[in-house]
Each structure stands twice: as C-alpha cells, then as structure tokens.
Write an enzyme that holds these catalytic residues in place. Structure first.
Site, mmCIF file in Angstrom:
data_model
loop_
_atom_site.group_PDB
_atom_site.id
_atom_site.type_symbol
_atom_site.label_atom_id
_atom_site.label_comp_id
_atom_site.label_asym_id
_atom_site.label_seq_id
_atom_site.Cartn_x
_atom_site.Cartn_y
_atom_site.Cartn_z
ATOM 1 N N LYS A 290 0.831 -1.216 0.000
ATOM 2 C CA LYS A 290 0.000 0.000 0.000
ATOM 3 C C LYS A 290 0.865 1.266 0.000
ATOM 4 O O LYS A 290 0.648 2.169 -0.795
ATOM 5 C CB LYS A 290 -0.919 0.029 1.233
ATOM 6 C CG LYS A 290 -1.867 -1.146 1.342
ATOM 7 C CD LYS A 290 -2.768 -1.019 2.554
ATOM 8 C CE LYS A 290 -2.053 -1.116 3.895
ATOM 9 N NZ LYS A 290 -1.399 -2.394 4.178
ATOM 10 N N ARG B 81 11.077 -1.512 11.166
ATOM 11 C CA ARG B 81 9.981 -1.207 12.095
ATOM 12 C C ARG B 81 9.926 -2.232 13.222
ATOM 13 O O ARG B 81 10.147 -3.418 12.991
ATOM 14 C CB ARG B 81 8.643 -1.213 11.347
ATOM 15 C CG ARG B 81 8.366 0.069 10.619
ATOM 16 C CD ARG B 81 7.216 -0.017 9.672
ATOM 17 N NE ARG B 81 6.010 -0.668 10.182
ATOM 18 C CZ ARG B 81 4.853 -0.697 9.542
ATOM 19 N NH1 ARG B 81 4.732 -0.089 8.369
ATOM 20 N NH2 ARG B 81 3.818 -1.319 10.040
ATOM 21 N N ARG C 87 11.275 -5.578 5.086
ATOM 22 C CA ARG C 87 11.040 -4.144 4.802
ATOM 23 C C ARG C 87 12.069 -3.284 5.547
ATOM 24 O O ARG C 87 12.375 -3.518 6.715
ATOM 25 C CB ARG C 87 9.631 -3.760 5.257
ATOM 26 C CG ARG C 87 9.378 -2.266 5.212
ATOM 27 C CD ARG C 87 7.924 -1.899 5.245
ATOM 28 N NE ARG C 87 7.126 -2.638 6.196
ATOM 29 C CZ ARG C 87 5.791 -2.685 6.180
ATOM 30 N NH1 ARG C 87 5.123 -2.003 5.269
ATOM 31 N NH2 ARG C 87 5.129 -3.375 7.075
ATOM 32 N N ARG D 165 -0.896 -9.217 13.282
ATOM 33 C CA ARG D 165 -1.404 -8.189 12.359
ATOM 34 C C ARG D 165 -2.245 -8.835 11.260
ATOM 35 O O ARG D 165 -3.257 -8.282 10.844
ATOM 36 C CB ARG D 165 -0.242 -7.386 11.760
ATOM 37 C CG ARG D 165 0.428 -6.486 12.811
ATOM 38 C CD ARG D 165 1.796 -6.015 12.385
ATOM 39 N NE ARG D 165 1.771 -5.181 11.201
ATOM 40 C CZ ARG D 165 2.839 -4.925 10.451
ATOM 41 N NH1 ARG D 165 4.017 -5.436 10.761
ATOM 42 N NH2 ARG D 165 2.732 -4.156 9.400
HETATM 43 P P1 ADP Z 1 2.143 -1.877 3.211
HETATM 44 O O1 ADP Z 1 2.148 -0.368 3.193
HETATM 45 O O2 ADP Z 1 0.944 -2.467 2.510
HETATM 46 O O3 ADP Z 1 2.346 -2.468 4.571
HETATM 47 P P2 ADP Z 1 4.708 -1.622 1.814
HETATM 48 O O4 ADP Z 1 4.415 -0.760 0.628
HETATM 49 O O5 ADP Z 1 5.469 -0.989 2.926
HETATM 50 O O6 ADP Z 1 3.377 -2.369 2.331
HETATM 51 O O7 ADP Z 1 5.488 -2.918 1.261
HETATM 52 C C1 ADP Z 1 5.906 -3.949 2.177
HETATM 53 C C2 ADP Z 1 7.280 -4.478 1.735
HETATM 54 O O8 ADP Z 1 7.134 -5.200 0.508
HETATM 55 C C3 ADP Z 1 8.299 -3.373 1.465
HETATM 56 O O9 ADP Z 1 9.577 -3.817 1.893
HETATM 57 C C4 ADP Z 1 8.248 -3.183 -0.051
HETATM 58 O O10 ADP Z 1 9.487 -2.737 -0.575
HETATM 59 C C5 ADP Z 1 7.905 -4.602 -0.533
HETATM 60 N N1 ADP Z 1 7.043 -4.597 -1.727
HETATM 61 C C6 ADP Z 1 6.055 -3.723 -2.040
HETATM 62 N N2 ADP Z 1 5.465 -4.068 -3.205
HETATM 63 C C7 ADP Z 1 6.072 -5.205 -3.628
HETATM 64 C C8 ADP Z 1 5.920 -6.058 -4.786
HETATM 65 N N3 ADP Z 1 4.998 -5.809 -5.719
HETATM 66 N N4 ADP Z 1 6.726 -7.142 -4.869
HETATM 67 C C9 ADP Z 1 7.662 -7.392 -3.919
HETATM 68 N N5 ADP Z 1 7.871 -6.636 -2.823
HETATM 69 C C10 ADP Z 1 7.098 -5.547 -2.676
HETATM 70 P P1 AMP Z 2 0.715 0.346 8.974
HETATM 71 O O1 AMP Z 2 1.844 1.322 8.893
HETATM 72 O O2 AMP Z 2 -0.451 0.728 8.108
HETATM 73 O O3 AMP Z 2 1.169 -1.080 8.743
HETATM 74 O O4 AMP Z 2 0.149 0.408 10.472
HETATM 75 C C1 AMP Z 2 0.974 0.053 11.557
HETATM 76 C C2 AMP Z 2 0.159 -0.020 12.833
HETATM 77 O O5 AMP Z 2 -0.432 1.258 13.122
HETATM 78 C C3 AMP Z 2 -1.016 -0.996 12.830
HETATM 79 O O6 AMP Z 2 -0.632 -2.335 13.091
HETATM 80 C C4 AMP Z 2 -1.889 -0.405 13.955
HETATM 81 O O7 AMP Z 2 -1.355 -0.692 15.231
HETATM 82 C C5 AMP Z 2 -1.722 1.095 13.724
HETATM 83 N N1 AMP Z 2 -2.726 1.618 12.771
HETATM 84 C C6 AMP Z 2 -2.496 2.141 11.529
HETATM 85 N N2 AMP Z 2 -3.642 2.509 10.944
HETATM 86 C C7 AMP Z 2 -4.646 2.200 11.811
HETATM 87 C C8 AMP Z 2 -6.057 2.313 11.771
HETATM 88 N N3 AMP Z 2 -6.715 2.804 10.692
HETATM 89 N N4 AMP Z 2 -6.768 1.885 12.854
HETATM 90 C C9 AMP Z 2 -6.148 1.402 13.931
HETATM 91 N N5 AMP Z 2 -4.821 1.244 14.027
HETATM 92 C C10 AMP Z 2 -4.057 1.636 12.986
#
Ligand code: ADP
Ligand code: AMP
Length: 215
Positions: free
Chosen positions: A13, A159, A126, A170
């Site tokens: 995302k 993270r 990540r 999660r």
């Molecule tokens: P989210 O915001 O949904 O938690 P991220 O955008 O941070 O996900 O992506 C999670 C991890 O996967 C990051 O390390 C990113 O570089 C990697 N990633 C994102 N998209 C892809 C993809 N299409 N294929 C492989 N790895 C990806």
């Molecule tokens: P993310 O960066 O989107 O993976 O979110 C990391 C963490 O932030 C999650 O596991 C939750 O603990 C908190 N968080 C992010 N967005 C929300 C939301 N919309 N509602 C509740 N908790 C959230």
C-alpha cells in the site's frame, strides 16, 4: 480524486500510494505513518507505540479523530489518498460521514491483493529511510548501497512491528477486522482489485490503468 488504498499488512500500500500521490499530486495520508511520528515522550505517543508493537489496532475513536483533522487541512481540497485507514467497519462508516460533510466522497477503492503466505517475508525484509521515509525491501527492492537510501542518502531502519510474531497478529487482525471492508466497498460500487504479487512497477501500471479508465 479521493482514493483509498487497501490491502493486508505488507501488500504494498505505502509503496504504491507514494507513486499515486506523485502522479495525481494529492497528499498521501498513512495512519501508520501518523502514529509512528507521534512524539514518544508523550503519554499518547507511548500508548500508541504499545498497541503497534503488539500488532493491535489503535482504538477507533482516536484514529477517527486524527483522520478527521487531517482531511480538513487545505492540501486535501483537491483530493487525497488514504493508506491504512479505514481498518474497521466503524472507521469506514465514520469516514463516509466525514466525507459527506466535506462533500468529497471516495472516488475509488483500490485493493492490492497478495496471498497471506507472502506477506510475512515482505514485512520482515522491509526497510525504511529514517530521513525521508522511502520504503525498500532487502530482497525485492534493495537499495543500491546496503542500508543507504537511494533517494536521500539517509540510513535505513526496521519497524518494531516487522517481525514474524507480530506479523501473525497483524494478519489475524486484518482477517477479522479489515477484510470485511472489501464487501462494504463492493456494495458501494467503487471497488477495484489489483494483483499485488507482480513486480512493483507492474502493480503501479495496473493501478494507473484502473484510474485512467474512470475518466
Ligand atoms: P504496506 O504499506 O501495505 O504495509 P509496503 O508498501 O510498505 O506495504 O510494502 C511492504 C514491503 O514489501 C516493502 O519492503 C516493499 O518494498 C515490498 N514490496 C512492495 N510491493 C512489492 C511487490 N509488488 N513485490 C515485492 N515486494 C514488494
Ligand atoms: P501500517 O503502517 O499501516 O502497517 O500500520 C501500523 C500499525 O499502526 C497498525 O498495526 C496499527 O497498530 C496502527 N494503525 C495504523 N492505521 C490504523 C487504523 N486505521 N486503525 C487502527 N490502528 C491503525
């Protein structure tokens, strides 16, 4: 354009929202980033960190309030892309109310679909730049020089919630609380699904195609 990008933790995302924000010149609003940036010296910052570290959701009331305030800022006047919010049905209902008042209904919901088996590897690998927040992956999207951000030269960190144990929590929170939103937005007629198992650039191209098709 008011966009919402959905998907399980690690689906991509944030990576994709950055590209959409650049192309459509709209702010990228990630609730995860907002929570991570709260001052850890405050009581609120510490409470939020405890929820995040264990993989639990922050309570709806606080989350809704933070998003509501953010959406009223002037940079959202021409649209925005929400990432990681809403994550519960109560948050989705609240968002609808707020956007109705602002007269900015959601244009489209983009769900990046990735099988659960792949998500743990994505999260554990990540890495994020301490300075500019750019996201990398040790295997799937590595930096040119190890641990140095390609964009700004900053150093990278992992993270606290990107470990296999917290990811299991999660993912189960996602299944129970967030996945039901797929039906919520399907019923609203604004839902699209994109295959997130493809290379990053291909996922981006698919997203652009969906949005270009709306015009
Ligand atoms: P989210 O915001 O949904 O938690 P991220 O955008 O941070 O996900 O992506 C999670 C991890 O996967 C990051 O390390 C990113 O570089 C990697 N990633 C994102 N998209 C892809 C993809 N299409 N294929 C492989 N790895 C990806
Ligand atoms: P993310 O960066 O989107 O993976 O979110 C990391 C963490 O932030 C999650 O596991 C939750 O603990 C908190 N968080 C992010 N967005 C929300 C939301 N919309 N509602 C509740 N908790 C959230």
């Amino acid at each position: 354009m008011q966009l919402l990008i959905m998907g399980a933790p690690g689906a991509g995302k944030g990576t994709q929202a950055t590209k959409l924000a650049e192309k459509y010149k709209i702010p990228h609003i990630s609730t995860g980033d907002i929570f991570r940036n709260l001052d850890e010296r405050t009581e609120l910052g510490q409470q939020v960190r405890r929820f995040m570290k264990s993989g639990k959701l922050i309570p709806d009331e606080l989350t809704n309030q933070i998003v509501e305030e953010r959406l009223q800022k002037s940079d959202c006047a021409d649209g925005f892309i929400l990432d990681g919010y809403p994550r519960t049905t109560a948050q989705a209902i609240n968002l609808d109310v707020v956007l109705k008042i602002l007269r900015q209904p959601l244009t489209q919901v983009l769900n990046i679909h990735v099988e659960p088996e792949e998500l743990i590897e994505r999260a554990v690998g990540r890495r994020i730049c301490k300075n500019c927040g750019a996201t990398y992956h040790v295997k799937f999207n590595p930096t040119k020089v190890a641990d140095v951000c390609d964009a700004c030269g900053g150093s990278l960190y992992q993270r606290a919630d990107d470990n296999a144990d917290t990811m299991k929590n999660r993912l189960s929170v996602y299944e129970n609380s967030t996945r039901p939103l797929i039906d919520y937005y399907k019923q609203a007629g604004i839902y699209s699904e994109i295959d997130g198992r493809q290379p990053i650039d291909k996922v981006t191209a698919d997203l652009f195609n969906v949005l270009d098709g709306l015009k």
